[in-house]
Design a protein around this motif. Structure first.
Motif, PDB file in Angstrom:
ATOM      1  N   ASN A 162       0.836  -1.205   0.000  1.00  0.00           N
ATOM      2  CA  ASN A 162       0.000   0.000   0.000  1.00  0.00           C
ATOM      3  C   ASN A 162       0.872   1.257   0.000  1.00  0.00           C
ATOM      4  O   ASN A 162       0.526   2.264  -0.627  1.00  0.00           O
ATOM      5  CB  ASN A 162      -0.946   0.018   1.201  1.00  0.00           C
ATOM      6  N   GLY A 163       2.006   1.221   0.704  1.00  0.00           N
ATOM      7  CA  GLY A 163       2.947   2.338   0.695  1.00  0.00           C
ATOM      8  C   GLY A 163       3.512   2.584  -0.691  1.00  0.00           C
ATOM      9  O   GLY A 163       3.621   3.729  -1.139  1.00  0.00           O
ATOM     10  N   ILE A 164       3.856   1.509  -1.377  1.00  0.00           N
ATOM     11  CA  ILE A 164       4.349   1.627  -2.752  1.00  0.00           C
ATOM     12  C   ILE A 164       3.267   2.237  -3.636  1.00  0.00           C
ATOM     13  O   ILE A 164       3.535   3.145  -4.431  1.00  0.00           O
ATOM     14  CB  ILE A 164       4.785   0.250  -3.300  1.00  0.00           C
ATOM     15  N   ASP A 165       2.037   1.759  -3.488  1.00  0.00           N
ATOM     16  CA  ASP A 165       0.931   2.299  -4.281  1.00  0.00           C
ATOM     17  C   ASP A 165       0.737   3.791  -4.019  1.00  0.00           C
ATOM     18  O   ASP A 165       0.499   4.568  -4.937  1.00  0.00           O
ATOM     19  CB  ASP A 165      -0.352   1.528  -3.966  1.00  0.00           C
ATOM     20  N   SER A 166       0.882   4.203  -2.761  1.00  0.00           N
ATOM     21  CA  SER A 166       0.746   5.618  -2.413  1.00  0.00           C
ATOM     22  C   SER A 166       1.819   6.462  -3.092  1.00  0.00           C
ATOM     23  O   SER A 166       1.539   7.540  -3.610  1.00  0.00           O
ATOM     24  CB  SER A 166       0.818   5.797  -0.901  1.00  0.00           C
ATOM     25  N   VAL A 167       3.044   5.970  -3.098  1.00  0.00           N
ATOM     26  CA  VAL A 167       4.128   6.697  -3.773  1.00  0.00           C
ATOM     27  C   VAL A 167       3.818   6.818  -5.257  1.00  0.00           C
ATOM     28  O   VAL A 167       3.963   7.894  -5.848  1.00  0.00           O
ATOM     29  CB  VAL A 167       5.490   6.006  -3.548  1.00  0.00           C
ATOM     30  N   ARG A 168       3.366   5.745  -5.859  1.00  0.00           N
ATOM     31  CA  ARG A 168       3.043   5.774  -7.290  1.00  0.00           C
ATOM     32  C   ARG A 168       1.948   6.796  -7.586  1.00  0.00           C
ATOM     33  O   ARG A 168       2.035   7.564  -8.540  1.00  0.00           O
ATOM     34  CB  ARG A 168       2.579   4.398  -7.764  1.00  0.00           C
ATOM     35  N   ARG A 169       0.886   6.808  -6.782  1.00  0.00           N
ATOM     36  CA  ARG A 169      -0.236   7.719  -7.012  1.00  0.00           C
ATOM     37  C   ARG A 169       0.150   9.175  -6.787  1.00  0.00           C
ATOM     38  O   ARG A 169      -0.365  10.065  -7.457  1.00  0.00           O
ATOM     39  CB  ARG A 169      -1.416   7.365  -6.108  1.00  0.00           C
ATOM     40  N   ASN A 170       1.045   9.422  -5.842  1.00  0.00           N
ATOM     41  CA  ASN A 170       1.398  10.795  -5.486  1.00  0.00           C
ATOM     42  C   ASN A 170       2.674  11.299  -6.147  1.00  0.00           C
ATOM     43  O   ASN A 170       3.078  12.439  -5.915  1.00  0.00           O
ATOM     44  CB  ASN A 170       1.529  10.911  -3.966  1.00  0.00           C
ATOM     45  N   ALA A 171       3.290  10.484  -6.969  1.00  0.00           N
ATOM     46  CA  ALA A 171       4.571  10.859  -7.577  1.00  0.00           C
ATOM     47  C   ALA A 171       4.438  12.039  -8.534  1.00  0.00           C
ATOM     48  O   ALA A 171       5.376  12.806  -8.707  1.00  0.00           O
ATOM     49  CB  ALA A 171       5.189   9.668  -8.298  1.00  0.00           C
ATOM     50  N   ASP A 172       3.296  12.194  -9.135  1.00  0.00           N
ATOM     51  CA  ASP A 172       3.093  13.287 -10.083  1.00  0.00           C
ATOM     52  C   ASP A 172       2.537  14.495  -9.329  1.00  0.00           C
ATOM     53  O   ASP A 172       1.414  14.925  -9.555  1.00  0.00           O
ATOM     54  CB  ASP A 172       2.142  12.852 -11.191  1.00  0.00           C
ATOM     55  N   SER A 173       3.325  15.016  -8.403  1.00  0.00           N
ATOM     56  CA  SER A 173       2.902  16.116  -7.539  1.00  0.00           C
ATOM     57  C   SER A 173       3.748  17.342  -7.796  1.00  0.00           C
ATOM     58  O   SER A 173       4.847  17.259  -8.332  1.00  0.00           O
ATOM     59  CB  SER A 173       3.031  15.710  -6.069  1.00  0.00           C
ATOM     60  N   GLU A 174       3.227  18.488  -7.384  1.00  0.00           N
ATOM     61  CA  GLU A 174       3.968  19.716  -7.547  1.00  0.00           C
ATOM     62  C   GLU A 174       5.155  19.766  -6.573  1.00  0.00           C
ATOM     63  O   GLU A 174       5.161  19.081  -5.555  1.00  0.00           O
ATOM     64  CB  GLU A 174       3.071  20.931  -7.320  1.00  0.00           C
ATOM     65  N   VAL A 175       6.150  20.565  -6.904  1.00  0.00           N
ATOM     66  CA  VAL A 175       7.306  20.789  -6.036  1.00  0.00           C
ATOM     67  C   VAL A 175       7.077  22.110  -5.307  1.00  0.00           C
ATOM     68  O   VAL A 175       6.796  23.127  -5.924  1.00  0.00           O
ATOM     69  CB  VAL A 175       8.615  20.850  -6.848  1.00  0.00           C
ATOM     70  N   VAL A 176       7.168  22.061  -3.994  1.00  0.00           N
ATOM     71  CA  VAL A 176       6.954  23.248  -3.180  1.00  0.00           C
ATOM     72  C   VAL A 176       8.207  23.473  -2.335  1.00  0.00           C
ATOM     73  O   VAL A 176       8.644  22.572  -1.609  1.00  0.00           O
ATOM     74  CB  VAL A 176       5.741  23.066  -2.250  1.00  0.00           C
ATOM     75  N   GLU A 177       8.808  24.632  -2.467  1.00  0.00           N
ATOM     76  CA  GLU A 177       9.999  24.962  -1.675  1.00  0.00           C
ATOM     77  C   GLU A 177       9.540  25.521  -0.333  1.00  0.00           C
ATOM     78  O   GLU A 177       8.657  26.377  -0.278  1.00  0.00           O
ATOM     79  CB  GLU A 177      10.854  25.996  -2.396  1.00  0.00           C
TER      80      GLU A 177
END
Length: 59
Positions: free
Chosen positions: A41-56
């Motif tokens: 489930n952790g791997i799946d979460s990373v996959r789903r959230n990988a296309d996220s914005e970069v915030v400094e």
């Protein structure tokens, strides 16, 4: 070569994963999970959230 997730059980019995780049370098590691399904489930979460914005953020 594409990156890959490696799923493994650590010496303490927890399930963990690491994400390796195509060159074999570890670029992310997951926390310890009590169950294999939790780690998956952790791997799946990373996959789903990988296309996220970069915030400094400031320290």
């Amino acid at each position: 070569m594409a990156g890959k997730f490696e799923l493994y059980q650590d010496k303490g019995g927890d399930w963990r994963f690491r994400l390796k780049a195509g060159n074999g370098e570890v670029i992310a590691t997951g926390q310890g999970y009590a169950s294999k399904s939790g780690a998956l489930n952790g791997i799946d979460s990373v996959r789903r959230n990988a296309d996220s914005e970069v915030v400094e953020v400031e320290n």
